[in-house]
Design an enzyme around this catalytic site. Structure first.
Site, mmCIF file in Angstrom:
data_model
loop_
_atom_site.group_PDB
_atom_site.id
_atom_site.type_symbol
_atom_site.label_atom_id
_atom_site.label_comp_id
_atom_site.label_asym_id
_atom_site.label_seq_id
_atom_site.Cartn_x
_atom_site.Cartn_y
_atom_site.Cartn_z
ATOM 1 N N HIS A 158 60.966 15.119 -19.345
ATOM 2 C CA HIS A 158 62.331 14.594 -20.431
ATOM 3 C C HIS A 158 63.329 14.015 -19.950
ATOM 4 O O HIS A 158 63.800 12.853 -20.242
ATOM 5 C CB HIS A 158 62.865 15.591 -20.978
ATOM 6 C CG HIS A 158 62.559 16.957 -21.660
ATOM 7 N ND1 HIS A 158 62.571 16.070 -23.271
ATOM 8 C CD2 HIS A 158 61.224 17.428 -21.329
ATOM 9 C CE1 HIS A 158 61.980 17.825 -23.701
ATOM 10 N NE2 HIS A 158 61.194 17.910 -23.270
ATOM 11 N N ASP A 366 69.229 7.361 -17.789
ATOM 12 C CA ASP A 366 68.920 8.930 -19.165
ATOM 13 C C ASP A 366 67.617 8.476 -19.326
ATOM 14 O O ASP A 366 67.255 7.438 -19.858
ATOM 15 C CB ASP A 366 69.665 8.605 -19.349
ATOM 16 C CG ASP A 366 70.659 9.929 -20.305
ATOM 17 O OD1 ASP A 366 69.445 11.145 -20.523
ATOM 18 O OD2 ASP A 366 71.502 10.170 -20.788
#
Ligand code: ADP
Length: 461
Positions: A158, A366
């Site tokens: 992720h 991110d």
């Protein structure tokens, strides 16, 4: 149809998915469809427990079985706080300066992955498809294989995967990347991560590129791919129109009727670029004085990993930046920054997103960033807000109609925020329509299907 087994550090009860978020909804839906098993840490830390040991709890949540394991305090400290969040999280977000390469952490990380593998083995059926999530569990498949598991196993990261030479700073990088070859399919958020993986395995592990993102090394073949995670757009739209969302929207609209609202929402984390964002907001006020008395930044930064020192430093830095901006620019009837260091109930977030003229999603790095997608989903298409998005968020590969910024460039970010505040309605509508199309097409159900189809069809080594 094979049963799906999801493994992640934390397990969410799919029946309470609204509280947990889109990923829990999506995985819960996939698990319910096949009658699945969700395995992970129970969230319980047992003081004085034996390292490498932990009780297994199995309970039924509708058609989904939840199987969770307790961790002793020593394992929790080394595996979770230590190796996962003290080494892998910073390095994978390119922050070598914040990594704590403590030699003891790796033993706990390995021990917990072995413990999980041992407990999971007792619950597995031969034709189960196993989907492992995130950086806490990189070696899980290797441990399962060592115990004789021959199931199909996929892994989804992720968070970002850094470039080869950043990754190579981790003392155990070879072991970690070798462990990935125990999976049949390895998924990343973005093409940039996939490229880093491809370069790393060829340069450092002598992997052979077999084409179509298949790589052979250590006598195994794996397939890699970019599978950008989405949100459940329909679920989020429903939340936007539900009572708490609407109440929030109306209250905030009235409260800020004379102001232009800018919004930031995240966990308080050094990857999110919060100090840089506040400096950009300060520059906006200095450079474009028309915003004085009007532009108001609501910055929500929910507490996260507070037992780690780096987060305490960040908290102090933010508090002092916010205090200085309010002190220097505030008026009796206007506070430029509202800084909230608390969680906001998920049901209220859509109303807040909808009332904002501009969302500031400016992480330094991110994996994806779901807040950016939630903001788009919550907008009124007739009068949408503008998304200012860091080019270093995985989401930037998809959300091309956002205003992309380099968050390290404070002046440039301030200029782009001004552009967002000034953007005419027609341009806002056009950009929003394209962004909405994108997050609708590539939503969380699309992501889950893309990954699971790849794992069950072509993922076998
Ligand atoms: P990360 O996984 O690094 O925290 P993402 O933006 O990908 O970042 O996902 C964050 C999720 O958590 C989103 O679904 C968002 O709605 C939720 N969230 C983030 N900050 C808060 C907050 N302060 N209060 C409530 N929910 C939050």
């Amino acid at each position: 149809m094979s049963r799906l087994v999801v493994v992640s550090n934390r397990v969410a009860d799919p029946r309470k998915a609204v509280a947990a978020g889109g990923l829990a909804v999506a995985l819960g839906a996939a698990l319910s469809a096949t009658g699945g098993l969700w395995f992970g840490w129970s969230g319980t830390v047992v003081e004085g427990g034996a390292p490498g040991e932990g009780e297994l709890h199995v309970q039924q949540a509708g058609s989904v079985t939840l199987a969770t394991v307790d961790l002793c305090a020593e394992d929790h400290a080394g595996y979770y706080l230590g190796y996962s969040n003290g080494v892998l999280w910073p390095v994978f977000h390119y922050r070598l300066d914040l990594a704590r390469f403590d030699a003891g952490f790796i033993n706990a990380y390995r021990r917990v992955n072995q413990l999980f593998a041992r407990k999971l083995m007792t619950e597995l059926r031969p034709d189960d498809i196993i989907w492992v999530h995130d950086y806490h569990l990189i070696p899980l498949a290797a441990e399962l294989r060592a115990m004789g598991c021959a199931n199909r196993i996929g892994f989804f990261l992720h968070i970002p995967l850094p470039p080869q030479l950043v990754l190579a700073a981790i003392p155990q990088h070879e072991w970690l990347m070798r462990a990935l070859f125990a999976y049949d399919l390895v998924g990343f958020q973005a093409e940039a991560d996939l490229l880093h993986f491809s370069r790393y395995v060829q340069a450092e592990a002598g992997a052979v590129d077999l084409g179509e993102h298949r790589f052979r090394a250590f006598d195994r073949t794996l397939r890699a791919g970019a599978f950008p995670i989405g949100i459940d757009v329909d679920e989020f739209a429903a939340l936007t129109h539900a009572k708490e969302g609407v109440d929030m929207y109306e209250r905030m609209k009235e409260e800020y009727s004379r102001r232009k609202l800018l919004l930031g929402v995240e966990r308080l984390d050094y990857s999110k670029g919060l100090p840089q964002r506040l400096r950009a907001f300060k520059t906006l006020l200095q450079k474009y004085p028309g915003n004085l008395g009007s532009a108001t930044l609501i910055q929500i930064a929910s507490p996260s990993r507070e037992d780690m020192g780096t987060y305490t430093d960040l908290l102090q830095e933010l508090e002092s930046l916010c205090g200085a901006i309010n002190g220097d620019f505030g008026e009796l009837d206007w506070m430029p920054v509202r800084y909230i260091h608390r969680n906001v109930a998920r049901r209220r977030l859509p109303g807040l997103y909808r009332v904002a003229r501009v969302a500031l999603v400016t992480p330094l790095r991110d994996g994806m960033n779901l807040v950016a997608k939630e903001f788009i989903a919550a907008q009124d298409p007739a009068d949408p807000g503008v998304l200012v998005l860091s080019r270093f968020a995985g989401a930037a590969e998809q959300l091309k109609q956002a205003l992309l910024v380099n968050p390290y460039d404070i002046d440039g970010t301030a200029d782009t925020i001004q552009q967002a505040l000034q953007m005419p309605l027609s341009e806002r509508q056009q950009r929003h329509q394209k962004l909405l199309e994108n997050i609708r097409t590539q939503d969380v159900h699309w992501w889950r299907k893309l990954f699971l189809d790849a794992l069950s069809e072509g993922g076998k080594a």
